[in-house]
Scaffold this motif. Structure first.
Motif, PDB file in Angstrom:
ATOM      1  N   UNK A  55       0.768  -1.086  -0.174  1.00 29.03           N
ATOM      2  CA  UNK A  55       0.228   0.219  -0.167  1.00 29.03           C
ATOM      3  C   UNK A  55       1.085   1.322  -0.198  1.00 29.03           C
ATOM      4  N   UNK A  56       2.337   1.012   0.748  1.00 32.85           N
ATOM      5  CA  UNK A  56       2.737   2.683   1.479  1.00 32.85           C
ATOM      6  C   UNK A  56       3.630   2.694  -0.800  1.00 32.85           C
ATOM      7  N   UNK A  57       3.962   1.759  -0.772  1.00 36.82           N
ATOM      8  CA  UNK A  57       4.432   2.176  -2.488  1.00 36.82           C
ATOM      9  C   UNK A  57       3.770   2.579  -3.437  1.00 36.82           C
ATOM     10  N   UNK A  58       2.569   2.020  -3.342  1.00 36.68           N
ATOM     11  CA  UNK A  58       1.759   2.433  -4.061  1.00 36.68           C
ATOM     12  C   UNK A  58       1.111   3.560  -3.850  1.00 36.68           C
ATOM     13  N   UNK A  59       0.705   4.646  -2.800  1.00 42.69           N
ATOM     14  CA  UNK A  59       1.121   5.371  -2.658  1.00 42.69           C
ATOM     15  C   UNK A  59       2.108   6.327  -2.461  1.00 42.69           C
ATOM     16  N   UNK A  60       3.736   5.985  -2.408  1.00 39.11           N
ATOM     17  CA  UNK A  60       4.447   6.762  -2.658  1.00 39.11           C
ATOM     18  C   UNK A  60       4.711   6.958  -4.907  1.00 39.11           C
ATOM     19  N   UNK A  61       4.419   6.017  -5.547  1.00 35.51           N
ATOM     20  CA  UNK A  61       4.486   6.667  -6.836  1.00 35.51           C
ATOM     21  C   UNK A  61       3.715   8.158  -7.123  1.00 35.51           C
ATOM     22  N   UNK A  62       2.930   8.370  -6.181  1.00 39.47           N
ATOM     23  CA  UNK A  62       1.880   9.655  -6.677  1.00 39.47           C
ATOM     24  C   UNK A  62       2.295  10.958  -5.926  1.00 39.47           C
ATOM     25  N   UNK A  63       3.188  10.254  -4.676  1.00 42.14           N
ATOM     26  CA  UNK A  63       3.516  11.859  -4.307  1.00 42.14           C
ATOM     27  C   UNK A  63       4.803  12.212  -3.505  1.00 42.14           C
ATOM     28  N   UNK A  64       4.865  13.283  -3.670  1.00 43.16           N
ATOM     29  CA  UNK A  64       6.850  13.522  -2.968  1.00 43.16           C
ATOM     30  C   UNK A  64       6.949  12.486  -1.763  1.00 43.16           C
ATOM     31  N   UNK A  65       8.536  11.738  -2.117  1.00 43.41           N
ATOM     32  CA  UNK A  65       8.717  10.903  -0.516  1.00 43.41           C
ATOM     33  C   UNK A  65       9.325  12.134   0.510  1.00 43.41           C
ATOM     34  N   UNK A  66       9.007  13.205   0.233  1.00 44.01           N
ATOM     35  CA  UNK A  66       9.365  14.074   1.449  1.00 44.01           C
ATOM     36  C   UNK A  66       7.635  14.779   1.982  1.00 44.01           C
ATOM     37  N   UNK A  67       6.738  13.840   1.405  1.00 41.48           N
ATOM     38  CA  UNK A  67       5.398  14.350   2.330  1.00 41.48           C
ATOM     39  C   UNK A  67       5.073  14.030   3.626  1.00 41.48           C
ATOM     40  N   UNK A  68       4.503  15.203   4.256  1.00 37.06           N
ATOM     41  CA  UNK A  68       3.660  15.039   5.235  1.00 37.06           C
ATOM     42  C   UNK A  68       3.298  13.760   5.430  1.00 37.06           C
ATOM     43  N   UNK A  69       2.523  13.612   6.508  1.00 28.40           N
ATOM     44  CA  UNK A  69       2.251  12.721   7.490  1.00 28.40           C
ATOM     45  C   UNK A  69       1.090  12.574   7.288  1.00 28.40           C
ATOM     46  N   UNK A  70       0.760  14.097   7.483  1.00 31.97           N
ATOM     47  CA  UNK A  70      -0.587  13.996   7.263  1.00 31.97           C
ATOM     48  C   UNK A  70      -0.966  13.914   5.822  1.00 31.97           C
ATOM     49  N   UNK A  71      -0.999  13.994   4.917  1.00 33.69           N
ATOM     50  CA  UNK A  71      -0.447  13.951   3.491  1.00 33.69           C
ATOM     51  C   UNK A  71      -0.940  12.344   3.344  1.00 33.69           C
ATOM     52  N   UNK A  72      -0.133  11.867   3.822  1.00 32.68           N
ATOM     53  CA  UNK A  72       0.018  10.117   3.386  1.00 32.68           C
ATOM     54  C   UNK A  72      -1.574   9.799   3.680  1.00 32.68           C
ATOM     55  N   UNK A  73      -1.108  10.454   5.115  1.00 26.60           N
ATOM     56  CA  UNK A  73      -2.765   9.695   5.951  1.00 26.60           C
ATOM     57  C   UNK A  73      -4.699   9.896   5.740  1.00 26.60           C
ATOM     58  N   UNK A  74      -3.830  11.545   4.452  1.00 31.56           N
ATOM     59  CA  UNK A  74      -5.527  11.663   4.461  1.00 31.56           C
ATOM     60  C   UNK A  74      -5.313  10.553   2.934  1.00 31.56           C
ATOM     61  N   UNK A  75      -4.822  10.503   2.377  1.00 30.78           N
ATOM     62  CA  UNK A  75      -4.685   9.846   1.266  1.00 30.78           C
ATOM     63  C   UNK A  75      -5.021   7.714   1.475  1.00 30.78           C
ATOM     64  N   UNK A  76      -4.476   7.593   3.038  1.00 34.17           N
ATOM     65  CA  UNK A  76      -4.913   6.548   3.522  1.00 34.17           C
ATOM     66  C   UNK A  76      -6.759   6.041   3.428  1.00 34.17           C
ATOM     67  N   UNK A  77      -6.886   7.242   4.345  1.00 34.09           N
ATOM     68  CA  UNK A  77      -8.936   7.922   4.838  1.00 34.09           C
ATOM     69  C   UNK A  77      -9.369   7.568   3.697  1.00 34.09           C
ATOM     70  N   UNK A  78      -8.653   8.299   2.176  1.00 37.93           N
ATOM     71  CA  UNK A  78      -8.995   8.137   1.203  1.00 37.93           C
ATOM     72  C   UNK A  78      -9.740   6.502   0.619  1.00 37.93           C
ATOM     73  N   UNK A  79      -8.317   5.281   0.576  1.00 39.32           N
ATOM     74  CA  UNK A  79      -8.826   4.178   0.318  1.00 39.32           C
ATOM     75  C   UNK A  79      -9.948   3.881   1.592  1.00 39.32           C
ATOM     76  N   UNK A  80      -9.830   4.004   2.341  1.00 37.75           N
ATOM     77  CA  UNK A  80     -10.424   3.116   3.324  1.00 37.75           C
ATOM     78  C   UNK A  80     -11.969   3.816   2.836  1.00 37.75           C
ATOM     79  N   UNK A  81     -12.241   4.995   3.085  1.00 42.80           N
ATOM     80  CA  UNK A  81     -13.798   4.990   2.467  1.00 42.80           C
ATOM     81  C   UNK A  81     -14.227   4.755   1.325  1.00 42.80           C
ATOM     82  N   UNK A  82     -13.479   4.443   0.425  1.00 40.18           N
ATOM     83  CA  UNK A  82     -13.577   3.841  -1.015  1.00 40.18           C
ATOM     84  C   UNK A  82     -14.379   2.648  -0.562  1.00 40.18           C
ATOM     85  N   UNK A  83     -13.540   1.537  -0.136  1.00 44.63           N
ATOM     86  CA  UNK A  83     -13.599   0.560   0.241  1.00 44.63           C
ATOM     87  C   UNK A  83     -14.692   0.276   1.138  1.00 44.63           C
TER      88      UNK A  83
END
Length: 239
Positions: A55-83
């Protein structure tokens, strides 16, 4: 005030209790839950945890590796809501199959050759109705007629469950849109990638389970129709 579904986003918990989808092929199991797909909406599926390298590898393909944790957490929420949206849509399909069976619209035209009552409420719906009657009347299971076929009450029950599912879908869709507006305005590819990931690693098995459930409901419906038609002909001892 209606309580909104709560979502725990503690992604670092390695011991998050997630029920893996189980496919029950015994369509005679009278203890099947109403909707069969029984994942909890209050838990993060394992395949969407931030401890999952895939899952992390999939996300990192689209965001900057220096992205903050909140941004990654929001993308996780997006995936959970979609699920949850996709899971609830499968539940609604099962409710619709219950409704078609109970209102006599599930069978093929061949069952019209011999006129019989074509309404068949699946045992899962009747069991929920029986439990409600027990709670309201404080009577024992032995005092309940399990063959009671209260069509109006069963139909109301199924339509109410379907309405509740629609409300949950709307809730999660609104949460999904909020994240999309804030984080995905300039990058639609990540939305497509997340949807593909969710479908492949989370929903695909649930889809098979839902298809099996609907097929078994149809099988039971067709069997009941044939039995009713046979009895309608009043066969003698030699037939």
């Amino acid at each position: 005030m209606n309580k909104r579904p709560r979502l725990s986003m503690t992604s670092d918990d390695h011991h998050t209790a997630i029920k893996k989808p189980k496919i029950n092929c015994d369509h005679n199991d009278k203890n099947d839950p109403y909707e069969e797909i029984d994942e909890s909406e209050n838990e993060i599926p394992k395949y969407l945890l931030l401890t999952n390298p895939l899952f992390i590898r999939m996300i990192q393909n689209f965001i900057d590796t220096t992205s903050s944790s909140p941004e990654i957490a929001e993308l996780q929420k997006f995936a959970v809501y979609m699920h949850h949206i996709k899971m609830l849509q499968l539940k609604k399909q099962i409710s619709l199959t219950y409704l078609l069976s109970g209102t006599g619209q599930l069978g093929s035209s061949e069952f019209e050759l011999v006129p019989v009552d074509r309404r068949v409420w699946p045992i899962q719906v009747k069991n929920v109705l029986i439990e409600q009657q027990k709670n309201l009347s404080s009577i024992t299971t032995m005092e309940i007629n399990h063959d009671q076929d209260d069509h109006a009450t069963c139909e109301t029950l199924v339509r109410q469950r379907s309405k509740e599912t629609d409300e949950k879908i709307d809730y999660y869709q609104n949460k999904l849109d909020e994240i999309k507006d804030h984080f995905m305005e300039s990058n639609s590819n990540i939305e497509i990638a997340i949807e593909h990931y969710v479908q492949q690693y989370g929903i695909q098995v649930l889809q098979l389970k839902s298809n099996l459930k609907k097929a078994l409901i149809k099988y039971d419906y067709d069997t009941e129709m044939l039995e009713r038609q046979y009895k309608q002909q009043k066969p003698n001892e030699y037939q």
